[in-house]
Every structure is written in structure tokens, then in C-alpha cells.
Design an enzyme around this catalytic site. Structure first.
Site, PDB file in Angstrom:
ATOM      1  N   CYS A 122      15.502 110.556  44.988  1.00  0.00           N
ATOM      2  CA  CYS A 122      14.112 110.518  45.556  1.00  0.00           C
ATOM      3  C   CYS A 122      14.304 110.788  47.057  1.00  0.00           C
ATOM      4  O   CYS A 122      15.498 110.934  47.583  1.00  0.00           O
ATOM      5  CB  CYS A 122      13.443 109.182  45.512  1.00  0.00           C
ATOM      6  SG  CYS A 122      11.710 109.369  45.714  1.00  0.00           S
ATOM      7  N   CYS A 172      11.861 109.551  49.497  1.00  0.00           N
ATOM      8  CA  CYS A 172      11.165 108.675  50.372  1.00  0.00           C
ATOM      9  C   CYS A 172      11.894 108.032  51.291  1.00  0.00           C
ATOM     10  O   CYS A 172      11.415 107.420  52.376  1.00  0.00           O
ATOM     11  CB  CYS A 172      10.154 107.725  49.465  1.00  0.00           C
ATOM     12  SG  CYS A 172      11.067 106.801  48.483  1.00  0.00           S
ATOM     13  N   CYS A 227       7.712 110.887  48.767  1.00  0.00           N
ATOM     14  CA  CYS A 227       8.624 111.268  47.958  1.00  0.00           C
ATOM     15  C   CYS A 227       8.878 112.803  47.776  1.00  0.00           C
ATOM     16  O   CYS A 227       9.426 113.420  46.560  1.00  0.00           O
ATOM     17  CB  CYS A 227       8.514 110.577  46.450  1.00  0.00           C
ATOM     18  SG  CYS A 227       8.185 109.154  46.457  1.00  0.00           S
ATOM     19  N   LYS A 283       6.513 105.915  35.723  1.00  0.00           N
ATOM     20  CA  LYS A 283       6.645 105.057  36.898  1.00  0.00           C
ATOM     21  C   LYS A 283       5.130 104.977  37.452  1.00  0.00           C
ATOM     22  O   LYS A 283       4.647 105.820  37.928  1.00  0.00           O
ATOM     23  CB  LYS A 283       7.725 105.824  37.669  1.00  0.00           C
ATOM     24  CG  LYS A 283       7.774 105.002  39.332  1.00  0.00           C
ATOM     25  CD  LYS A 283       8.795 105.504  40.082  1.00  0.00           C
ATOM     26  CE  LYS A 283       8.788 104.939  41.539  1.00  0.00           C
ATOM     27  NZ  LYS A 283       9.632 105.472  42.453  1.00  0.00           N
ATOM     28  N   ARG A 306      10.429  98.480  49.609  1.00  0.00           N
ATOM     29  CA  ARG A 306      10.061  99.361  50.363  1.00  0.00           C
ATOM     30  C   ARG A 306      10.356  98.848  51.908  1.00  0.00           C
ATOM     31  O   ARG A 306      10.857  99.602  52.651  1.00  0.00           O
ATOM     32  CB  ARG A 306       8.553  99.899  50.520  1.00  0.00           C
ATOM     33  CG  ARG A 306       8.383 100.805  49.175  1.00  0.00           C
ATOM     34  CD  ARG A 306       6.786 101.161  49.277  1.00  0.00           C
ATOM     35  NE  ARG A 306       6.663 101.841  48.048  1.00  0.00           N
ATOM     36  CZ  ARG A 306       5.412 102.336  47.454  1.00  0.00           C
ATOM     37  NH1 ARG A 306       4.283 102.051  48.053  1.00  0.00           N
ATOM     38  NH2 ARG A 306       5.102 102.964  46.374  1.00  0.00           N
ATOM     39  N   ARG A 351       0.732 106.720  47.060  1.00  0.00           N
ATOM     40  CA  ARG A 351       1.582 107.553  46.192  1.00  0.00           C
ATOM     41  C   ARG A 351       0.814 107.919  44.739  1.00  0.00           C
ATOM     42  O   ARG A 351       1.414 108.175  43.888  1.00  0.00           O
ATOM     43  CB  ARG A 351       2.867 106.969  45.824  1.00  0.00           C
ATOM     44  CG  ARG A 351       3.905 106.528  46.956  1.00  0.00           C
ATOM     45  CD  ARG A 351       5.308 106.761  46.425  1.00  0.00           C
ATOM     46  NE  ARG A 351       6.247 105.832  47.187  1.00  0.00           N
ATOM     47  CZ  ARG A 351       6.574 106.183  48.353  1.00  0.00           C
ATOM     48  NH1 ARG A 351       6.163 107.190  49.143  1.00  0.00           N
ATOM     49  NH2 ARG A 351       7.488 105.276  49.091  1.00  0.00           N
ATOM     50  N   GLU A 380       4.007 111.487  29.705  1.00  0.00           N
ATOM     51  CA  GLU A 380       5.064 111.714  30.515  1.00  0.00           C
ATOM     52  C   GLU A 380       6.455 111.472  29.937  1.00  0.00           C
ATOM     53  O   GLU A 380       7.453 112.396  30.254  1.00  0.00           O
ATOM     54  CB  GLU A 380       4.981 110.599  31.674  1.00  0.00           C
ATOM     55  CG  GLU A 380       4.036 110.846  32.786  1.00  0.00           C
ATOM     56  CD  GLU A 380       4.223 111.787  33.931  1.00  0.00           C
ATOM     57  OE1 GLU A 380       5.487 112.130  33.870  1.00  0.00           O
ATOM     58  OE2 GLU A 380       3.620 111.732  34.727  1.00  0.00           O
ATOM     59  N   LYS A 428       8.562 101.696  34.454  1.00  0.00           N
ATOM     60  CA  LYS A 428       8.684 100.843  35.830  1.00  0.00           C
ATOM     61  C   LYS A 428       7.399 100.524  36.496  1.00  0.00           C
ATOM     62  O   LYS A 428       6.581 101.669  36.377  1.00  0.00           O
ATOM     63  CB  LYS A 428       9.722 101.426  36.591  1.00  0.00           C
ATOM     64  CG  LYS A 428       9.627 101.121  38.129  1.00  0.00           C
ATOM     65  CD  LYS A 428      10.517 102.139  38.995  1.00  0.00           C
ATOM     66  CE  LYS A 428      10.438 101.485  40.399  1.00  0.00           C
ATOM     67  NZ  LYS A 428      10.918 102.529  41.308  1.00  0.00           N
ATOM     68  N   SER A 469      11.200  94.874  42.555  1.00  0.00           N
ATOM     69  CA  SER A 469      11.481  94.119  43.567  1.00  0.00           C
ATOM     70  C   SER A 469      10.255  92.984  43.650  1.00  0.00           C
ATOM     71  O   SER A 469      10.675  91.586  43.966  1.00  0.00           O
ATOM     72  CB  SER A 469      11.478  94.725  44.878  1.00  0.00           C
ATOM     73  OG  SER A 469      10.343  95.442  45.169  1.00  0.00           O
ATOM     74  N   TYR A 501      17.226  92.935  40.027  1.00  0.00           N
ATOM     75  CA  TYR A 501      18.202  92.204  41.352  1.00  0.00           C
ATOM     76  C   TYR A 501      18.818  91.076  40.837  1.00  0.00           C
ATOM     77  O   TYR A 501      19.511  90.373  41.688  1.00  0.00           O
ATOM     78  CB  TYR A 501      17.055  91.977  42.541  1.00  0.00           C
ATOM     79  CG  TYR A 501      16.294  93.343  43.015  1.00  0.00           C
ATOM     80  CD1 TYR A 501      17.040  94.430  43.561  1.00  0.00           C
ATOM     81  CD2 TYR A 501      15.063  93.725  42.321  1.00  0.00           C
ATOM     82  CE1 TYR A 501      16.669  95.699  44.035  1.00  0.00           C
ATOM     83  CE2 TYR A 501      14.678  94.948  42.456  1.00  0.00           C
ATOM     84  CZ  TYR A 501      15.439  95.836  43.410  1.00  0.00           C
ATOM     85  OH  TYR A 501      14.787  97.232  43.682  1.00  0.00           O
TER      86      TYR A 501
HETATM   87  C1  PBG Z   1      11.953 105.552  45.068  1.00  0.00           C
HETATM   88  C2  PBG Z   1      12.077 104.153  44.579  1.00  0.00           C
HETATM   89  C3  PBG Z   1      11.013 103.193  44.741  1.00  0.00           C
HETATM   90  C4  PBG Z   1      11.778 102.086  43.854  1.00  0.00           C
HETATM   91  C5  PBG Z   1      12.779 102.646  43.144  1.00  0.00           C
HETATM   92  N1  PBG Z   1      12.904 103.958  43.522  1.00  0.00           N
HETATM   93  C6  PBG Z   1      10.069 102.740  45.630  1.00  0.00           C
HETATM   94  C7  PBG Z   1       8.708 103.515  45.507  1.00  0.00           C
HETATM   95  O1  PBG Z   1       8.509 104.282  44.472  1.00  0.00           O
HETATM   96  O2  PBG Z   1       7.836 103.338  46.371  1.00  0.00           O
HETATM   97  C8  PBG Z   1      11.162 100.680  43.748  1.00  0.00           C
HETATM   98  C9  PBG Z   1      11.911  99.694  43.251  1.00  0.00           C
HETATM   99  C10 PBG Z   1      11.513  98.473  43.476  1.00  0.00           C
HETATM  100  O3  PBG Z   1      10.650  97.740  43.937  1.00  0.00           O
HETATM  101  O4  PBG Z   1      12.509  97.379  42.807  1.00  0.00           O
HETATM  102  N2  PBG Z   1      10.791 106.300  45.068  1.00  0.00           N
END
Ligand code: PBG
Length: 324
Positions: free
Chosen positions: A117, A119, A127, A192, A202, A214, A230, A245, A271, A310
Site C-alpha cells: 500500500c 498510505c 493509498c 476491505k 493508523r 478513504r 470485489e 477486513k 487494530s 495482533y
Molecule cells: C494500509 C492498511 C491499513 C490496515 C492494514 N493495511 C490501514 C488503512 O487502510 O487505513 C489496517 C489494519 C488494522 O487496523 O489493524 N492501507
């Protein structure tokens, strides 16, 4: 006459025998954050018990990962310079490229996945490549492909595009094949969602967009049929694994993906999901270990064959304890 369901719940032996979903260490992928600099192993303030590692401290990370019994990691990098086009994401000596080489040198058997990615590497935090305030899909594809290729060249086993541009799986498959990386796999972040659950990540990855959001590229949480489209497209373009996700609020999407498609399905226990459990555990409101086991079992039961979490190290340790 009614059925006595409780017969099969009578004691642990019979409960173990009839259990439909069992967690294995091989189900889990551990997110690993690498930073530039030296001698850094710093706890990530938004992700308890997860760390930012500099390259020279990766031996400790690898030891912990191995000791826990985790076999695979997904890498995220925090570069020391950002620009409009995310140059540090595809440099030969970028943070991810160095980390992949180091991990492979430390343990050639560790399965290394890279998040593809932009970002974390763009000055604006989006991104992709901007055209005004819009992310330009087709221009971004060129960069996403270059990033994936640079990860493969460094030795990654699998690349995982998380940018949500249309056509990225095809662009990556093509560039990898043209350059002799036919056996580097693609795990597509297919469904996603544009989720508030990414907040702590982030902060950890310094990747929040500097303006806007986004919503123009990540999916609307309200949609599930669109997720199937998708996924279908990513499969057509050459994905090896499809991902949903976040995980917990999206288990219906995981289940539908599992029923509809034959590729392996991954789920990302993100997260925000992690942070909520941690906060409740710290406040003494829940039993962390029990909650984590239940949560991960349920993600697997919904149809995810692999889970990015995690909690990967903890759960693998707990699984081992249970079998002692
Ligand atoms: C990169 C990315 C993100 C996450 C994984 N890859 C952040 C986003 O899309 O803003 C999030 C992972 C998480 O929250 O644990 N684009």
C-alpha cells in the site's frame, strides 16, 4: 421425545470430540511493524504488547515469533521519508525491502507476507497517487505493481495489496510473472471496508489521510453483495487468497465468501477490534484469554482459514498451554 443435546456436553472429553472448530498455530499471521533507525524496540502506544522494531532488533522479534510457534508474519513499514508518490515504498533499500531480506537471513523458513500500500509512504496519507483531491486509480496501479515487485525482489513469499484500487491484482500478477516471480503469491484484501476500526493502526503506522477519508476507494460497511463482486474480480485477476477486513463485525461477509468461493479465505482481526478487547481487559471487565480464544474461534467458525491478528503470539502460546 426431545433430543438430549446435553449428552454431548457432559465432560471435556466428549466436548473435545464433537468440537467443530479447533484453532491451530498455523491459522495465524502476525503483523510486524518495522521502523528506520537503530536499537529500537518500542511498544506501540495504540497496540499494547506490539512493538516497532528497527532492523537490527529483528533477531529478538524472530525469536519471539518462533518460540510462540507462529510461522508467518505480515510486514508494515514506517519509512523515514514520505513524498507525493511514495518513493520510499519501492526503493531497493526501503524499510520493507531491508526488513524482508533481514528476516529471510535470520530464518529462511519464516513465511513473509508484505502489505502492499502507499498510505504509510505518501506525504498526504492516501493509498495512491493524487489527481487534485482524488486518488487516480490507473496511475496508482503502476506504483502498486512496482511496490509489489520490489517486495518480491527482496524475497517476500506473498504480497498483500490493501490499497483497494480496481485492477491491482492483475497489475501485480503481471509484473511479478514478467519478472520471474511466478511463485510469489497474492493475498488480496478483497473486501476491505472503510472502517473506523483502523484507528489504532493508523497511529501505529502514521498512515492517517491528511485530508478527507478513504470512502472513495474502500468499501461501504453497509454492503455485502458488492463484497462478492470485489472478491470475484480479484479471483479472476489472479488472487491466491481472498481477505475480508475487519473481521468481527463482518462475519456475515466471511461466511458468504467461504460458501460462494473455493479459494482460501483470510480475515483481518484489525487494530480497533484488538484495542477494544485490550481496553476492556485492562479495565477488569472481561477475561482477556477467554475472550480472545472465543473471538478467534468464532472468526474461524465463520469460515476464515487464516486470521491476521495482533494476538497471534499470545493465542499460539495459549494453544500450546492447552495441549500440555
Ligand atoms: C494500509 C492498511 C491499513 C490496515 C492494514 N493495511 C490501514 C488503512 O487502510 O487505513 C489496517 C489494519 C488494522 O487496523 O489493524 N492501507
Amino acid at each position: 421425545m426431545f433430543r438430549r443435546h446435553r449428552r454431548l456436553r457432559k465432560n471435556p472429553i466428549i466436548r473435545d470430540m464433537v468440537r467443530e472448530t479447533v484453532l491451530n498455530p498455523s491459522d495465524f499471521i502476525y503483523p510486524l511493524f518495522v521502523v528506520e533507525g537503530e536499537n529500537i524496540k518500542e511498544e506501540i502506544s495504540s497496540l499494547d504488547n506490539n512493538y516497532h522494531y528497527s532492523i537490527d532488533r529483528l533477531p529478538e522479534a524472530v525469536k519471539e515469533i518462533k518460540d510462540a510457534g507462529v510461522k508467518s508474519v505480515i510486514l508494515f513499514g514506517i519509512p523515514d521519508h514520505k513524498d507525493e508518490v511514495a518513493t520510499s515504498a519501492f526503493e531497493e533499500n526501503g524499510i520493507i525491502q531491508k526488513a524482508v531480506r533481514k528476516l529471510k537471513e535470520l530464518d529462511s523458513e519464516l513465511y513473509v507476507i508484505t502489505d502492499v500500500c502507499m498510505c504509510e509512504y505518501t506525504s498526504h496519507g492516501h493509498c495512491g497517487i493524487l489527481n487534485g483531491h482524488e486518488v487516480d486509480n490507473d496511475e496508482t496501479l503502476k506504483y502498486i505493481a512496482k511496490i509489489a515487485l520490489s517486495h518480491a525482489q527482496a524475497g517476500a513469499d506473498m504480497v498483500a495489496p490493501s490499497d483497494m484500487m480496481d485492477g491491482r491484482v492483475e497489475a501485480i500478477r503481471n509484473i511479478l510473472d514478467e519478472n520471474g516471480f511466478k511463485n510469489v503469491a497474492i493475498m488480496a484484501y478483497s473486501a476491505k471496508y472503510c472502517s473506523a476500526f483502523y484507528g489504532p493502526f493508523r497511529d501505529a503506522a502514521d498512515s492517517a489521510p491528511k485530508f478527507g477519508d478513504r470512502k472513495g476507494y474502500q468499501m461501504d460497511p453497509a454492503n455485502v453483495r458488492e463484497a462478492m463482486l470485489e472478491i470475484e474480480d480479484d479471483i479472476k485477476e489472479g488472487a491466491d487468497i481472498i481477505m475480508v477486513k475487519p473481521a468481527l463485525p463482518y462475519l456475515d461477509v466471511v461466511r458468504l465468501a467461504r460458501d460462494k468461493f473455493d479459494l482460501p479465505v483470510a480475515a483481518y482481526n484489525v487494530s480497533g477490534e484488538f484495542a477494544m478487547v485490550k481496553a476492556a481487559a485492562k479495565a477488569g471487565l472481561i477475561d482477556e484469554k477467554a475472550i480472545v480464544k472465543e473471538m478467534l474461534t468464532c472468526i474461524k467458525r465463520a469460515g476464515a482459514g487464516m486470521i491476521i491478528t495482533y494476538y497471534a503470539l499470545d493465542i499460539c502460546r495459549w494453544i500450546k498451554e492447552d495441549f500440555k
